[in-house]
Design an enzyme around this catalytic site. Structure first.
Site, PDB file in Angstrom:
ATOM      1  CB  THR A   7      26.100 -15.007   7.235  1.00 50.83           C
ATOM      2  OG1 THR A   7      24.605 -15.233   7.780  1.00 50.83           O
ATOM      3  CG2 THR A   7      26.079 -15.401   5.725  1.00 50.83           C
ATOM      4  CG  ASP A   8      23.120 -18.243  10.811  1.00 50.15           C
ATOM      5  OD1 ASP A   8      23.069 -17.331   9.980  1.00 50.15           O
ATOM      6  OD2 ASP A   8      22.314 -18.276  12.112  1.00 50.15           O
ATOM      7  CD  GLU A   9      20.983 -14.475   6.732  1.00 50.46           C
ATOM      8  OE1 GLU A   9      20.441 -14.352   5.654  1.00 50.46           O
ATOM      9  OE2 GLU A   9      20.880 -13.718   7.701  1.00 50.46           O
ATOM     10  CG  HIS A  54      11.302 -14.412   6.056  1.00 49.41           C
ATOM     11  ND1 HIS A  54      10.276 -13.525   6.937  1.00 49.41           N
ATOM     12  CD2 HIS A  54      12.322 -14.252   6.609  1.00 49.41           C
ATOM     13  CE1 HIS A  54      10.940 -13.034   7.946  1.00 49.41           C
ATOM     14  NE2 HIS A  54      12.062 -13.750   7.730  1.00 49.41           N
ATOM     15  CE1 TYR A  71      25.011 -11.116   3.684  1.00 50.14           C
ATOM     16  CE2 TYR A  71      23.378 -12.362   4.689  1.00 50.14           C
ATOM     17  CZ  TYR A  71      24.760 -11.740   4.791  1.00 50.14           C
ATOM     18  OH  TYR A  71      25.668 -11.729   5.859  1.00 50.14           O
ATOM     19  CE  LYS A 124      29.320 -12.956   4.061  1.00 45.05           C
ATOM     20  NZ  LYS A 124      30.575 -12.163   4.336  1.00 45.05           N
ATOM     21  CG  PHE A 165      34.667  -7.659   9.744  1.00 41.24           C
ATOM     22  CD1 PHE A 165      33.794  -8.470  10.385  1.00 41.24           C
ATOM     23  CD2 PHE A 165      35.983  -7.303  10.103  1.00 41.24           C
ATOM     24  CE1 PHE A 165      34.274  -9.015  11.615  1.00 41.24           C
ATOM     25  CE2 PHE A 165      36.370  -7.924  11.420  1.00 41.24           C
ATOM     26  CZ  PHE A 165      35.492  -8.554  12.110  1.00 41.24           C
ATOM     27  CB  ALA A 166      34.742  -5.480   3.222  1.00 39.07           C
ATOM     28  CB  ALA A 167      29.790  -8.255   3.347  1.00 41.59           C
ATOM     29  CD  GLU A 168      26.397  -3.274  -0.246  1.00 39.45           C
ATOM     30  OE1 GLU A 168      25.455  -3.065   0.262  1.00 39.45           O
ATOM     31  OE2 GLU A 168      27.225  -2.345  -0.777  1.00 39.45           O
ATOM     32  CB  THR A 182      28.717   1.184   1.531  1.00 36.61           C
ATOM     33  OG1 THR A 182      28.432   0.612   2.704  1.00 36.61           O
ATOM     34  CG2 THR A 182      29.655   0.442   0.769  1.00 36.61           C
TER      35      THR A 182
HETATM   36  P1  NAD Z   1      27.640  -3.783   7.711  1.00 36.71           P
HETATM   37  O1  NAD Z   1      26.847  -3.672   6.683  1.00 36.71           O
HETATM   38  O2  NAD Z   1      27.198  -3.092   9.175  1.00 36.71           O
HETATM   39  O3  NAD Z   1      29.078  -3.244   7.346  1.00 36.71           O
HETATM   40  C1  NAD Z   1      29.705  -3.603   6.236  1.00 36.71           C
HETATM   41  C2  NAD Z   1      30.962  -2.528   6.007  1.00 36.71           C
HETATM   42  O4  NAD Z   1      31.663  -3.130   4.855  1.00 36.71           O
HETATM   43  C3  NAD Z   1      30.849  -1.277   5.824  1.00 36.71           C
HETATM   44  O5  NAD Z   1      31.458  -0.342   6.665  1.00 36.71           O
HETATM   45  C4  NAD Z   1      30.747  -1.130   4.509  1.00 36.71           C
HETATM   46  O6  NAD Z   1      31.343   0.344   4.190  1.00 36.71           O
HETATM   47  C5  NAD Z   1      31.862  -1.774   3.953  1.00 36.71           C
HETATM   48  N1  NAD Z   1      31.825  -2.291   2.894  1.00 36.71           N
HETATM   49  C6  NAD Z   1      30.780  -2.660   1.865  1.00 36.71           C
HETATM   50  N2  NAD Z   1      31.301  -2.971   0.517  1.00 36.71           N
HETATM   51  C7  NAD Z   1      32.692  -2.876   0.771  1.00 36.71           C
HETATM   52  C8  NAD Z   1      33.871  -2.904  -0.364  1.00 36.71           C
HETATM   53  N3  NAD Z   1      33.675  -3.218  -1.687  1.00 36.71           N
HETATM   54  N4  NAD Z   1      34.976  -2.813  -0.013  1.00 36.71           N
HETATM   55  C9  NAD Z   1      35.213  -2.332   1.343  1.00 36.71           C
HETATM   56  N5  NAD Z   1      34.331  -2.029   2.102  1.00 36.71           N
HETATM   57  C10 NAD Z   1      32.907  -2.323   2.001  1.00 36.71           C
HETATM   58  O7  NAD Z   1      27.841  -5.504   8.100  1.00 36.71           O
HETATM   59  P2  NAD Z   1      27.975  -6.143   9.289  1.00 36.71           P
HETATM   60  O8  NAD Z   1      26.744  -6.284  10.048  1.00 36.71           O
HETATM   61  O9  NAD Z   1      28.937  -5.413  10.236  1.00 36.71           O
HETATM   62  O10 NAD Z   1      28.721  -7.480   8.805  1.00 36.71           O
HETATM   63  C11 NAD Z   1      30.137  -7.583   8.709  1.00 36.71           C
HETATM   64  C12 NAD Z   1      30.228  -9.054   7.991  1.00 36.71           C
HETATM   65  O11 NAD Z   1      29.748  -9.850   9.028  1.00 36.71           O
HETATM   66  C13 NAD Z   1      29.588  -9.240   6.908  1.00 36.71           C
HETATM   67  O12 NAD Z   1      30.648  -9.867   6.164  1.00 36.71           O
HETATM   68  C14 NAD Z   1      28.381 -10.183   7.145  1.00 36.71           C
HETATM   69  O13 NAD Z   1      28.160 -10.883   5.753  1.00 36.71           O
HETATM   70  C15 NAD Z   1      28.824 -10.838   8.184  1.00 36.71           C
HETATM   71  N6  NAD Z   1      27.746 -11.196   9.172  1.00 36.71           N
HETATM   72  C16 NAD Z   1      26.961 -10.518   9.710  1.00 36.71           C
HETATM   73  C17 NAD Z   1      25.788 -10.700  10.592  1.00 36.71           C
HETATM   74  C18 NAD Z   1      25.144  -9.828  11.196  1.00 36.71           C
HETATM   75  O14 NAD Z   1      24.054 -10.225  11.900  1.00 36.71           O
HETATM   76  N7  NAD Z   1      25.343  -8.559  10.907  1.00 36.71           N
HETATM   77  C19 NAD Z   1      25.879 -12.089  10.753  1.00 36.71           C
HETATM   78  C20 NAD Z   1      26.559 -13.072  10.294  1.00 36.71           C
HETATM   79  C21 NAD Z   1      27.614 -12.619   9.577  1.00 36.71           C
HETATM   80  P1  TYD Z   2      17.444  -8.813   9.761  1.00 34.83           P
HETATM   81  O1  TYD Z   2      17.747  -8.034  10.843  1.00 34.83           O
HETATM   82  O2  TYD Z   2      17.262  -8.315   8.399  1.00 34.83           O
HETATM   83  O3  TYD Z   2      18.448 -10.055   9.684  1.00 34.83           O
HETATM   84  P2  TYD Z   2      18.510 -11.220   8.592  1.00 34.83           P
HETATM   85  O4  TYD Z   2      17.361 -11.041   7.557  1.00 34.83           O
HETATM   86  O5  TYD Z   2      19.845 -11.317   8.189  1.00 34.83           O
HETATM   87  O6  TYD Z   2      18.041 -12.447   9.530  1.00 34.83           O
HETATM   88  O7  TYD Z   2      16.216  -9.542  10.122  1.00 34.83           O
HETATM   89  C1  TYD Z   2      15.810 -10.580  11.224  1.00 34.83           C
HETATM   90  C2  TYD Z   2      14.698 -11.039  11.078  1.00 34.83           C
HETATM   91  O8  TYD Z   2      13.420  -9.931  11.398  1.00 34.83           O
HETATM   92  C3  TYD Z   2      14.021 -11.710   9.733  1.00 34.83           C
HETATM   93  O9  TYD Z   2      13.480 -12.921  10.019  1.00 34.83           O
HETATM   94  C4  TYD Z   2      13.282 -10.593   9.139  1.00 34.83           C
HETATM   95  C5  TYD Z   2      12.727  -9.905  10.145  1.00 34.83           C
HETATM   96  N1  TYD Z   2      12.345  -8.595  10.118  1.00 34.83           N
HETATM   97  C6  TYD Z   2      10.957  -8.007  10.308  1.00 34.83           C
HETATM   98  O10 TYD Z   2      10.270  -8.860  10.564  1.00 34.83           O
HETATM   99  N2  TYD Z   2      10.862  -6.613  10.261  1.00 34.83           N
HETATM  100  C7  TYD Z   2      11.662  -5.920   9.635  1.00 34.83           C
HETATM  101  O11 TYD Z   2      11.285  -4.750   9.501  1.00 34.83           O
HETATM  102  C8  TYD Z   2      13.314  -6.453   9.356  1.00 34.83           C
HETATM  103  C9  TYD Z   2      14.211  -5.388   8.993  1.00 34.83           C
HETATM  104  C10 TYD Z   2      13.304  -7.783   9.700  1.00 34.83           C
END
Ligand code: NAD
Ligand code: TYD
Length: 372
Positions: free
Chosen positions: A144-146, A304, A170, A174, A91-94, A46
């Site tokens: 996620t912790d969310e 938020h 989101y 999850k 890991f795959a997710a939106e 994506t």
């Molecule tokens: P990201 O958005 O950077 O990457 C997601 C990946 O999944 C992308 O490569 C995308 O192409 C792929 N993808 C999306 N839909 C798909 C599908 N239907 N089939 C196959 N692949 C698909 O996300 P990230 O930040 O790397 O997060 C990875 C995982 O960790 C997620 O499950 C997210 O919920 C979890 N997570 C992320 C954070 C964070 O801070 N980023 C924190 C806690 C948990």
């Molecule tokens: P984000 O990186 O989108 O992660 P999450 O919503 O999963 O915690 O945002 C981190 C924090 O920063 C969240 O409280 C929202 C805030 N934020 C801003 O204040 N400005 C921004 O432009 C973005 C993207 C996030």
């Protein structure tokens, strides 16, 4: 032990990693390959999936990137039968809250329906394995912790026993996927492990998330959009610490158990943005004034969550994992990575990325009354 295992006398393990071209998934794949694990990387590519995240693996026969959807039953069944992985790491997710507010359906499709389909296809294949292989197999679902909802200042941090109370599309999607993973363990005995971690930061994070967005906007002299008053709190975890924790859970986690993963680094958003600005002031000083002059308070995100905080004593006590990156030094290294990788930055800031900025920030009026 905090790292991937490095056993020499056993056949190379193989893992099916989904979403391994994204931010965290690619960091995990790179570590897994360093540890000698053969990786089949199923990624839909994506807007967030970027093969350039894995450019250092070019020509590596033990990393196979397959473009496809976790919801594609035939493809997943084929990959399982062909490669017979020892584990699936999902890991795959939106992954972006703001996008889930604009288009919740996409989150239901991948995070809920896609994960449910993946679980079912893996379960059917796992049931066909001989007992000694089936027993060792693991399905690790990354969450996620969310899912736990929002804390107020002074509330105790989330434990694995905190009831789920997701507030955004989101986190709701999850949470649903976590429940399905848990149900596949309880109902079918699939050897599921679940991890719930806090906000990650580090190299290769797509610049829709706070830290890379602020770094890149600041470098271009653009406003640094802080939602509301910037008082919301997140617990920041370096992506390498997250990947090491996942490796520990895969190696030694108890089947059916959840593990919270956090960085012991609670910061307000304003503190984070100011810290990025201070690092940039040092590394790329502006002629006059500092980067913090660019901070702009904008209309808050609807619903938020105020604060997330993780109690990760379970994984620390039971599995001996601890985060090793301090937030301040990890953040400085992260800023330096974005400065040193301009081609990567230019590549991800495609037309689609600019369209997203217009959607998310175009309607956010600058909030009045606050000063940085
Ligand atoms: P990201 O958005 O950077 O990457 C997601 C990946 O999944 C992308 O490569 C995308 O192409 C792929 N993808 C999306 N839909 C798909 C599908 N239907 N089939 C196959 N692949 C698909 O996300 P990230 O930040 O790397 O997060 C990875 C995982 O960790 C997620 O499950 C997210 O919920 C979890 N997570 C992320 C954070 C964070 O801070 N980023 C924190 C806690 C948990
Ligand atoms: P984000 O990186 O989108 O992660 P999450 O919503 O999963 O915690 O945002 C981190 C924090 O920063 C969240 O409280 C929202 C805030 N934020 C801003 O204040 N400005 C921004 O432009 C973005 C993207 C996030």
């Amino acid at each position: 032990m905090n790292s991937f295992s490095d056993q020499k006398d056993v056949p190379a393990p193989c893992q099916l990693v989904t979403g391994g071209a994204g931010f965290i998934g690619s960091a995990y794949v790179l570590e897994a390959r360093r540890a000698g694990i053969r990786v089949i990387n199923l990624d839909k590519l994506t807007y967030a999936g970027n093969p350039a995240n894995l450019s250092s693996l070019a020509g590596d026969p033990d990393h196979i990137l397959v473009r496809g959807d976790i919801g594609n039953e035939e493809l997943v069944a084929f990959l399982l039968q062909t490669h017979a992985p020892d584990a699936v790491v999902n890991f795959a997710a939106e992954s972006h809250v703001d996008r889930s507010i604009v288009d919740p359906d996409a989150f239901v499709r991948t995070n809920v329906l896609g994960t449910a389909s993946l679980l079912r296809v893996v379960k059917d294949w796992w049931r066909s394995l001989p007992a000694h292989r089936a027993e060792k197999f693991r399905f690790l679902h990354v969450s996620t912790d969310e899912v736990y909802g929002a804390l107020q200042p002074g509330d105790p941090a989330f434990t694995e026993a905190t009831p789920y109370s997701p507030n955004s599309p989101y986190s709701a999607s999850k949470a649903a996927s976590d429940h399905m993973a848990r149900a596949f363990h309880e109902t079918y005995g699939l050897p599921v492990l679940l991890t719930n971690c806090s906000n990650n930061y580090g190299p290769r994070q797509f610049p829709e998330k706070l830290i890379p967005l602020v770094i890149l906007n600041a470098l271009e002299g653009k406003p640094l959009p802080v939602y509301g008053k910037g008082a919301n709190i997140r617990d920041w975890l370096h992506v390498e610490d997250h990947c090491a924790a996942i490796a520990r859970v895969l190696e030694s986690g108890a089947v059916g158990r959840c593990y919270n993963i956090g960085g012991h680094a609670e910061r307000t958003n304003l503190e984070v943005v100011r810290a990025v600005c201070a690092i940039l002031d040092e590394l790329v000083p502006l002629g006059q004034g500092g980067h913090a002059d660019l901070i702009t308070f904008v209309t808050d995100r609807p619903g938020h969550d105020f604060r997330y905080a993780i109690d990760c004593s379970r994984i620390e006590k039971e599995l001996g994992w601890k985060p090793v990156h301090a937030f301040e030094s990890g953040l400085k290294e992260t800023v330096a990575w974005y400065l040193a990788n301009r081609p990567w930055v230019d590549h991800v800031r495609s037309g689609a990325y600019r369209d997203w900025l217009a959607v998310n920030y175009g309607q956010r009026a600058a909030a009045t009354g606050g000063t940085p």
